[in-house]
Write an enzyme that holds these catalytic residues in place. Sequence first.
Site, mmCIF file in Angstrom:
data_model
loop_
_atom_site.group_PDB
_atom_site.id
_atom_site.type_symbol
_atom_site.label_atom_id
_atom_site.label_comp_id
_atom_site.label_asym_id
_atom_site.label_seq_id
_atom_site.Cartn_x
_atom_site.Cartn_y
_atom_site.Cartn_z
ATOM 1 N N SER A 244 -11.337 -6.551 0.249
ATOM 2 C CA SER A 244 -10.289 -6.328 -0.755
ATOM 3 C C SER A 244 -9.308 -5.287 -0.252
ATOM 4 O O SER A 244 -9.509 -4.674 0.794
ATOM 5 C CB SER A 244 -10.906 -5.870 -2.081
ATOM 6 O OG SER A 244 -11.347 -4.536 -1.942
ATOM 7 N N LYS A 245 -8.258 -5.094 -1.041
ATOM 8 C CA LYS A 245 -7.170 -4.192 -0.655
ATOM 9 C C LYS A 245 -7.656 -2.801 -0.277
ATOM 10 O O LYS A 245 -7.052 -2.128 0.541
ATOM 11 C CB LYS A 245 -6.177 -4.061 -1.815
ATOM 12 C CG LYS A 245 -5.365 -5.308 -2.050
ATOM 13 C CD LYS A 245 -3.918 -4.949 -2.352
ATOM 14 C CE LYS A 245 -3.069 -6.188 -2.565
ATOM 15 N NZ LYS A 245 -3.085 -7.083 -1.416
ATOM 16 N N ARG A 246 -8.751 -2.379 -0.920
ATOM 17 C CA ARG A 246 -9.175 -1.010 -0.631
ATOM 18 C C ARG A 246 -9.693 -0.873 0.806
ATOM 19 O O ARG A 246 -9.800 0.229 1.317
ATOM 20 C CB ARG A 246 -10.172 -0.532 -1.698
ATOM 21 C CG ARG A 246 -11.610 -0.664 -1.397
ATOM 22 C CD ARG A 246 -12.447 -0.430 -2.642
ATOM 23 N NE ARG A 246 -13.450 -1.456 -2.744
ATOM 24 C CZ ARG A 246 -14.614 -1.409 -2.138
ATOM 25 N NH1 ARG A 246 -14.930 -0.366 -1.398
ATOM 26 N NH2 ARG A 246 -15.472 -2.396 -2.254
ATOM 27 N N HIS A 247 -9.986 -1.980 1.471
ATOM 28 C CA HIS A 247 -10.434 -1.911 2.866
ATOM 29 C C HIS A 247 -9.255 -1.924 3.846
ATOM 30 O O HIS A 247 -9.419 -1.602 5.015
ATOM 31 C CB HIS A 247 -11.343 -3.102 3.198
ATOM 32 C CG HIS A 247 -12.565 -3.153 2.334
ATOM 33 N ND1 HIS A 247 -12.722 -4.069 1.334
ATOM 34 C CD2 HIS A 247 -13.667 -2.364 2.319
ATOM 35 C CE1 HIS A 247 -13.879 -3.857 0.728
ATOM 36 N NE2 HIS A 247 -14.465 -2.835 1.305
ATOM 37 N N GLY A 248 -8.096 -2.342 3.369
ATOM 38 C CA GLY A 248 -6.931 -2.460 4.254
ATOM 39 C C GLY A 248 -6.158 -3.708 3.871
ATOM 40 O O GLY A 248 -6.295 -4.213 2.750
#
Length: 489
Positions: free
Chosen positions: A260-264
């Site tokens: 998800s976005k929180r990983h990049g």
Amino acid sequence: MTEVRVRIAPSPSGNLHVGTARTALFNYLFAKKNNGKFVLRIEDTDAERTSQSYIDNIFDSLKALGLNWDEGPDVGGPYGPYTQSERFDIYPKYVQKLLDSGFAYECFCTPEELEAEKEIAQQNKKPYVYSKKCENLTEEEKTKLRAEGRKPAIRFNIAKAQKAFHESSMLHFDDLVKGDLHVDTNLLGDFVIMKSNGAPTYNFAVVIDDMLMKISHVIRGEDHISNTFKQILIFEALGAEVPRFGHLGMILAPDRSKLSKRHGATAVSEFVEKGYLTDALINFVALLGWSPSDGQEIKTVDEIAQDFRIGEISSSNSIFEYDKLNWMNSHYIKMLPIEELKERLKPYLTQYDLTSMTDAQYTRMVEVTREPLTLLSDITDAVTYFFGEDVVIDEKARETLDTDTAQDVLKTFTEQSKDWVWTEENLHEKLEAFRGFYKEKGIKPKVTMWAIRAAVTGRLCGADMTAILAILGKEKSMKRIKSAMKQTV
Ligand code: GLU
């Protein structure tokens, strides 16, 4: 053997995700390998979540990755239209066919009634399966419900289809990637194929489209396995040939949670904006489930296509290692022909006045700064000292400049370089002698160069110093050295 026809069927509710890019790639490779056709279908039945900008993003991203389709919304083809919202008049006919053959029935249950059923299942800690309350309504009952203003949805009759085509309630299929997969169809529940407003549901529209578009192999993410069982039954109930299915493992983040976005970055366009090359990205994505037979991981899509065998795709989940992607990207940057690299870097250099340089200077600057780049965007910081009159001196460079040795080096450099011919070749020689001069005084060559580098670039790391001096020219280099002498000690 019938023609291999595969498809990618993204829902335009977001920008093209790397997971969808991998699914597209594997379909594309499978088509290439088998001289088949690769079809793009836009599944935009969910009008609320669909937007034209997402559709454009899907087109652009697939094209940028080189995954060109043989048939699709823009290029057309014999089985169009290829956008689901333009196919709405096709579906009712097949709903009617299923109603006529008894494989579907009208359901008049209200959302409240269905909610009540679900609550009871929850209280009994049982998975929810529709009660089939409406399966055997008489014509009279239906007329009465219609008179009340109720509009029916259409449900698929799982048990009836299962009984007609299989010996027990167990439904099996031989997955191209995962082998035998099965389910007890008693657990599936009669699902809606057409909503009361006439809109087809995903599971129904997808079958009709795959059937009419003569899709021979459906390759997609394993999150669709539970849908596949339902879809197989619809194919059978319509008397259509069931395609072969292959389900790919999920792509997980390094912490094994959903990517998800929180990983990049997660969308192809985000990776591109960040400075990843699409060649590197597609090569990396191919390795999420596929491995080359010769162990050589750096490969073009054409090379991968030669070596691709669907049965060898790993059935387990893959980890999206950003570090590995970074490594690959830096490799691809190193391999890029200089003229192409010069062009590709320009979007990341808009804050600088490139007209202040000749083409030869720009070429040389790119040559000497490309080596450590992981992302194209790293160039923005890497070349900052090639532009402007002055530089900002960072802390480490200032510490260096604040020494007597450095000040002495800079003073001597100013004096000795007065009549130097300022070409890279000549500077190379002169600097070597200059380092030698200080070496005899017991100063290490790297310390001598740190002083010059700190003064000219404001940092202790960077491109080859001789090239920097040559590109900047004598006047600017000397101006910075003089200014560094004044600013410090
Ligand atoms: N529109 C579906 C999705 O984006 C396609 C699934 C399929 O390939 O059937 O998940």
